[in-house]
Design an enzyme around this catalytic site. Structure first.
Site, PDB file in Angstrom:
ATOM      1  N   MET A   1       0.805  -1.211   0.000  1.00  0.00           N
ATOM      2  CA  MET A   1       0.000   0.000   0.000  1.00  0.00           C
ATOM      3  C   MET A   1       0.843   1.268   0.000  1.00  0.00           C
ATOM      4  O   MET A   1       0.324   2.354  -0.260  1.00  0.00           O
ATOM      5  CB  MET A   1      -0.968  -0.010   1.190  1.00  0.00           C
ATOM      6  CG  MET A   1      -1.889  -1.228   1.212  1.00  0.00           C
ATOM      7  SD  MET A   1      -2.678  -1.576  -0.397  1.00  0.00           S
ATOM      8  CE  MET A   1      -3.775  -0.176  -0.534  1.00  0.00           C
TER       9      MET A   1
ATOM     10  N   GLN B   1       3.518   1.428  -2.006  1.00  0.00           N
ATOM     11  CA  GLN B   1       4.207   1.429  -3.294  1.00  0.00           C
ATOM     12  C   GLN B   1       3.706   2.475  -4.293  1.00  0.00           C
ATOM     13  O   GLN B   1       4.533   3.149  -4.930  1.00  0.00           O
ATOM     14  CB  GLN B   1       4.144   0.039  -3.921  1.00  0.00           C
ATOM     15  CG  GLN B   1       5.019  -0.988  -3.226  1.00  0.00           C
ATOM     16  CD  GLN B   1       4.917  -2.357  -3.860  1.00  0.00           C
ATOM     17  OE1 GLN B   1       4.415  -2.503  -4.980  1.00  0.00           O
ATOM     18  NE2 GLN B   1       5.378  -3.383  -3.148  1.00  0.00           N
TER      19      GLN B   1
ATOM     20  N   HIS C   1       5.242  -9.135  -5.166  1.00  0.00           N
ATOM     21  CA  HIS C   1       3.807  -9.431  -5.170  1.00  0.00           C
ATOM     22  C   HIS C   1       3.202  -8.637  -6.314  1.00  0.00           C
ATOM     23  O   HIS C   1       3.612  -7.515  -6.591  1.00  0.00           O
ATOM     24  CB  HIS C   1       3.191  -9.030  -3.827  1.00  0.00           C
ATOM     25  CG  HIS C   1       1.741  -9.351  -3.667  1.00  0.00           C
ATOM     26  ND1 HIS C   1       1.139 -10.454  -4.249  1.00  0.00           N
ATOM     27  CD2 HIS C   1       0.746  -8.714  -2.983  1.00  0.00           C
ATOM     28  CE1 HIS C   1      -0.139 -10.483  -3.908  1.00  0.00           C
ATOM     29  NE2 HIS C   1      -0.400  -9.435  -3.152  1.00  0.00           N
TER      30      HIS C   1
END
Length: 328
Positions: free
Chosen positions: A84, A86, A108
């Site tokens: 969150m 990024q 991810h």
């Protein structure tokens, strides 16, 4: 059939002579940075100046720069800060400093898959996703083993993106255990669906409901805790080591028969329908939209739900039981 890469299928050569900037020095960032350095590669770190990890990274011998500076110096950028965080860091510090031909690696696929980060067309975008926590990634590497990983290519600007991804996987030790080729979509969706329906959501609620049922039937909470929570680890360890069939062969015949005859009545086919509904919310992007909105509001719903779990009777009993068992 899944394509699995081993140590012999990967080479560090694509990364030799290149500068790798690891963005973030949390549990996963630190483990991967140390492993890559121990594999003989040139690693620098991109961190927030004044952040708690800056001094630690310097003390552990890394050259540390502010994030934008590290990206500008790098041929490979590994984005290993929380999901969150990024998008904002990407927009303000990473993308403006990317050179054409840079390899950008994620652990991810969430932000790429759901369009929260839109990379420029002149970079490679890959994913190396270790299937274990950072501590295990480091410890297994030091033991001469590795943690398995998933690997994927989202954007292949150079024509060598998979070579770079496999080189990263080899550098962190993952190819020692095996690396499975996947896609950003598959990794992201299966990760979220698995967390919500089984690993976090499903397992947690099954344990809580089992505890509540035993207590409501008049059994001591401490005994209920041992039966449905403490012993869950023993069963999961057997499943992890031997598989489900192997676990069944490791318990008593009474447990086998009871589990095989009663289990399907508790977790019946209707559960699969609700799992499909949860999966549909993930695949459509509905869950991602909901979570981003919640995060941007400061997480009020998450805080409320966490407080409810904290105050559940199983947690109050658990504090005492863990003190008894582990001296915590």
């Amino acid at each position: 059939m899944a394509k699995i890469y081993r140590d012999v299928d990967a080479s560090l050569e694509p990364l030799k002579g290149k500068t790798i900037a690891v963005i973030g020095y949390g549990i996963q960032g630190r483990a991967q940075a140390l492993n890559l350095r121990d594999s003989g590669l040139n690693v620098i770190l991109g961190l927030r100046r004044g952040g708690k990890s800056w001094d630690q990274a310097v003390a552990e011998g890394f050259r540390v720069f502010e994030i934008g500076q590290a990206v500008a110096k790098a041929d490979v950028v590994m984005v290993l800060i929380p999901d969150m965080e990024q998008p904002k860091v990407w927009e303000e510090q990473i993308e403006p400093n990317l050179k054409p031909g840079t390899v950008v690696d994620f652990a991810h696929g969430f932000n790429i898959h759901f369009g929260l980060i839109k990379p420029p067309p002149n970079v490679d975008v890959v994913m190396v996703a270790p299937k274990g926590p950072g501590r295990a990634v480091r410890e297994e590497y030091l033991s001469g083993r590795g943690v398995p990983a998933l690997v994927a290519v989202y954007q292949n600007y150079s024509g060598r993106a998979m070579e770079y991804a496999l080189a990263i996987a080899k550098g962190i030790g993952a190819t020692r255990a095996g690396v499975i080729e996947t896609t950003f979509a598959e990794e992201t969706e299966t990760d979220l669906i698995g967390e919500q329906t089984v690993l976090v959501g499903g397992l947690m609620e099954l344990i809580k409901k089992g505890f509540e049922t035993l207590v409501e039937l008049g059994y001591q909470p401490e005994v209920a805790y041992f039966e449905v929570l403490n012993e869950a680890k023993l069963i999961m360890d057997l499943i992890w080591q031997r598989g489900i069939y192997g676990m069944l062969n490791g318990v008593s015949d009474t447990a086998k028969y009871g589990g095989l005859t009663v289990g399907p009545k508790i977790i019946d086919e209707s559960v699969k329908q609700r799992m499909r509904e949860a999966a549909a919310r993930v695949r459509s992007g509905e869950f991602a939209k909901e979570w981003v909105t919640e995060y941007n509001r400061g997480g009020p719903t998450l805080r409320k739900l966490m407080e409810e779990v904290k105050n559940h009777q199983i947690e109050k009993v658990g504090i005492e039981m863990r003190r008894l068992l582990f001296g915590q």
